[in-house]
Design an enzyme around this catalytic site. Structure first.
Site, mmCIF file in Angstrom:
data_model
loop_
_atom_site.group_PDB
_atom_site.id
_atom_site.type_symbol
_atom_site.label_atom_id
_atom_site.label_comp_id
_atom_site.label_asym_id
_atom_site.label_seq_id
_atom_site.Cartn_x
_atom_site.Cartn_y
_atom_site.Cartn_z
ATOM 1 N N ARG A 1 -10.417 1.826 -6.454
ATOM 2 C CA ARG A 1 -11.813 1.633 -6.047
ATOM 3 C C ARG A 1 -12.411 2.987 -5.679
ATOM 4 O O ARG A 1 -11.689 3.872 -5.191
ATOM 5 C CB ARG A 1 -11.846 0.688 -4.837
ATOM 6 N N HIS B 1 0.844 -1.200 0.000
ATOM 7 C CA HIS B 1 0.000 0.000 0.000
ATOM 8 C C HIS B 1 0.884 1.257 0.000
ATOM 9 O O HIS B 1 0.365 2.367 0.103
ATOM 10 C CB HIS B 1 -0.889 0.042 1.248
HETATM 11 N N1 LIG Z 1 -13.551 -11.617 -4.253
HETATM 12 C C1 LIG Z 1 -13.907 -10.383 -3.913
HETATM 13 N N2 LIG Z 1 -14.867 -9.727 -4.612
HETATM 14 C C2 LIG Z 1 -15.245 -8.478 -4.261
HETATM 15 N N3 LIG Z 1 -14.712 -7.785 -3.213
HETATM 16 C C3 LIG Z 1 -13.752 -8.405 -2.500
HETATM 17 C C4 LIG Z 1 -13.304 -9.714 -2.809
HETATM 18 N N4 LIG Z 1 -12.349 -10.068 -1.908
HETATM 19 C C5 LIG Z 1 -12.218 -9.023 -1.078
HETATM 20 N N5 LIG Z 1 -13.058 -8.020 -1.431
HETATM 21 C C6 LIG Z 1 -13.273 -6.743 -0.755
HETATM 22 O O1 LIG Z 1 -12.113 -5.915 -0.814
HETATM 23 C C7 LIG Z 1 -12.057 -5.113 0.387
HETATM 24 C C8 LIG Z 1 -10.731 -5.378 1.089
HETATM 25 O O2 LIG Z 1 -9.737 -4.745 0.328
HETATM 26 P P1 LIG Z 1 -8.192 -5.118 0.485
HETATM 27 O O3 LIG Z 1 -7.984 -6.538 0.212
HETATM 28 O O4 LIG Z 1 -7.456 -4.128 -0.350
HETATM 29 O O5 LIG Z 1 -7.952 -4.825 2.038
HETATM 30 S S1 LIG Z 1 -6.558 -4.512 2.738
HETATM 31 O O6 LIG Z 1 -6.283 -3.065 2.570
HETATM 32 O O7 LIG Z 1 -5.516 -5.325 2.122
HETATM 33 O O8 LIG Z 1 -6.791 -4.831 4.157
HETATM 34 C C9 LIG Z 1 -13.250 -5.523 1.238
HETATM 35 O O9 LIG Z 1 -14.307 -4.635 0.917
HETATM 36 P P2 LIG Z 1 -15.568 -4.396 1.877
HETATM 37 O O10 LIG Z 1 -16.357 -5.671 1.890
HETATM 38 O O11 LIG Z 1 -16.340 -3.275 1.221
HETATM 39 O O12 LIG Z 1 -15.065 -4.024 3.226
HETATM 40 C C10 LIG Z 1 -13.488 -6.930 0.728
HETATM 41 O O13 LIG Z 1 -14.765 -7.450 0.989
#
Ligand SMILES: Nc1ncnc2c1ncn2[C@@H]1O[C@H](COP(=O)(O)OS(=O)(=O)O)[C@@H](OP(=O)(O)O)[C@H]1O
Length: 285
Positions: free
Chosen positions: A125, A103
Site C-alpha cells: 500500500r 508482518h
Molecule cells: N474491505 C476493505 N477495503 C478497503 N480497506 C480496508 C478493508 N478492510 C480493511 N481496510 C483498511 O486496511 C487498513 C488496515 O490494514 P491491516 O488490516 O493491514 O491492519 S493491521 O496491520 O493488520 O492492523 C485500514 O486502513 P485505514 O482505514 O486507512 O486506517 C482499514 O480500513
C-alpha cells in the site's frame, strides 16, 4: 480521548515489536525461532504484509476464495498471525488450506515454506496512507509506545524505528525475494484492489489455483467491500469509541488530510532515495 500510558516494547534483532507479541512470556528468540522452524504444509498460504497495508481485507478475500464462500470469518483475526500465536502447535489442528498472516520481514518467515516454494501473497500500500493508518491505530491501541501528535508520529516513521522495522526494508527485502524465487510470491496493490476489486480478486484466484465462477468473484468483491467488512466484522477497538481502528476509513489518499507540504516533500526525498533500485509501481494518488 483519554491518553493511554505507554507500554514497553519488546525488541529482537534490532527491530521492535508490538507489546502483544508474546516475547515476555516465551522469550523473543523462541518466538522468532519457532516461526522460522514452523512446519509448513504444501497448501499453506502466507499473507505477508507490512502493517496497515490491508491484511484483514486480504485475509477475507483469500479465505472466501479457498473455501468457496462469501461468509466473512467469525470473530477477530487473531489465531492466524504467526508472531501473535503463543503456541504455533495450535495450528496443527487447523484444517488445510491454512492461511497464515504475518508482518514479520521475509527473512523471518518459516524456512520450510520458502524451501518448498509454497505460496505467499503480499499486499503493498502507498506508504503515506500506511503511515496515517498506523498513526490512528497507535492512538487507539497501546500496542506501541506512542502517545503523541501526528507530527510526532510522522517523525517516528521517518526515523524507521516503528514496530516491525522500516517500511522500506520490509518492501525491498520481499521484492528481492520475489526476483530470487520467481512464482512463489504474488504481489498485489491495495489501491488496485480498491479500484478494480473484481479484476484483482480474479488475478488472486488464479495465483491461488482456485477455479471459481465470475459470479462468485463478484460476490466475494461485494462481501469484502469496506462497507460490508466495517459493518459486519468485530473490531476489538470498538470498545474505545465505537468505531475501531482496523476498519477505519478504507480509502486511497487519506494522507493528504495529514501530511503538510513540507512533510510530503521530505517523505518523497526519503522514498526516492530508499527505493531508487526498486521496481515497485506505487500509486501516490
Ligand atoms: N474491505 C476493505 N477495503 C478497503 N480497506 C480496508 C478493508 N478492510 C480493511 N481496510 C483498511 O486496511 C487498513 C488496515 O490494514 P491491516 O488490516 O493491514 O491492519 S493491521 O496491520 O493488520 O492492523 C485500514 O486502513 P485505514 O482505514 O486507512 O486506517 C482499514 O480500513
Amino acid at each position: 480521548m483519554e491518553k493511554l500510558e505507554p507500554v514497553p516494547q519488546p525488541e529482537w534483532d534490532g527491530i521492535s515489536y508490538p507489546s502483544f507479541i508474546p516475547f515476555r512470556e516465551k522469550g523473543a528468540e523462541k518466538v522468532m525461532q519457532d516461526i522460522m522452524d514452523f512446519k509448513s504444509r504444501e497448501s499453506d498460504i502466507i499473507l505477508a504484509t507490512h502493517c496497515k497495508s490491508g491484511t484483514h481485507w486480504g485475509y477475507e478475500i483469500i479465505q472466501m476464495l479457498l473455501r468457496n464462500t462469501t461468509e466473512l470469518e467469525k470473530g477477530v483475526k487473531s489465531n492466524s498471525m504467526l508472531e501473535g500465536i503463543g503456541d504455533l502447535s495450535s495450528l496443527d489442528s487447523t484444517p488445510s488450506p491454512r492461511i497464515l498472516d504475518t508482518h514479520c520481514k521475509f527473512k523471518y518467515l518459516p524456512k520450510q515454506h520458502i524451501e518448498k516454494r509454497n505460496k505467499i501473497v503480499h499486499i503493498v500500500r502507498n506508504p503515506k496512507d500506511v503511515c496515517v493508518s498506523f498513526y490512528h491505530h497507535a492512538l487507539k491501541d497501546n500496542f506501541i509506545n506512542f502517545n503523541g501528535s501526528w507530527n510526532d508520529f510522522y517523525e517516528l516513521w521517518m526515523s524507521g524505528k516503528l514496530v516491525y522495522g522500516a517500511w522500506y526494508s520490509y518492501e525491498l527485502e520481499i521484492e528481492q525475494a520475489e526476483k530470487d524465487i520467481p512464482g512463489m510470491i504474488y504481489t498485489c496493490f491495495y489501491e488496485d484492489i480498491k479500484q478494480e476489486p473484481v479484476k484483482e480478486i480474479k488475478k488472486l484466484a488464479d495465483f491461488l489455483g482456485v477455479e471459481c465462477s465470475a459470479t462468485h468473484i463478484e460476490d466475494v468483491a461485494k462481501a469484502t467491500s469496506f462497507k460490508n467488512m466495517q459493518e459486519k466484522k468485530f473490531d476489538i477497538t470498538q470498545i474505545f469509541d465505537g468505531k475501531g481502528f482496523i476498519y477505519r476509513k478504507g480509502e486511497i489518499g487519506d494522507w493528504k488530510n495529514y501530511f503538510t507540504v513540507a512533510q510530503n516533500e521530505q517523505f518523497d526525498i526519503q522514498f526516492n532515495e530508499k527505493m531508487k533500485d526498486s521496481n515497485l509501481k506505487l500509486t501516490f494518488a
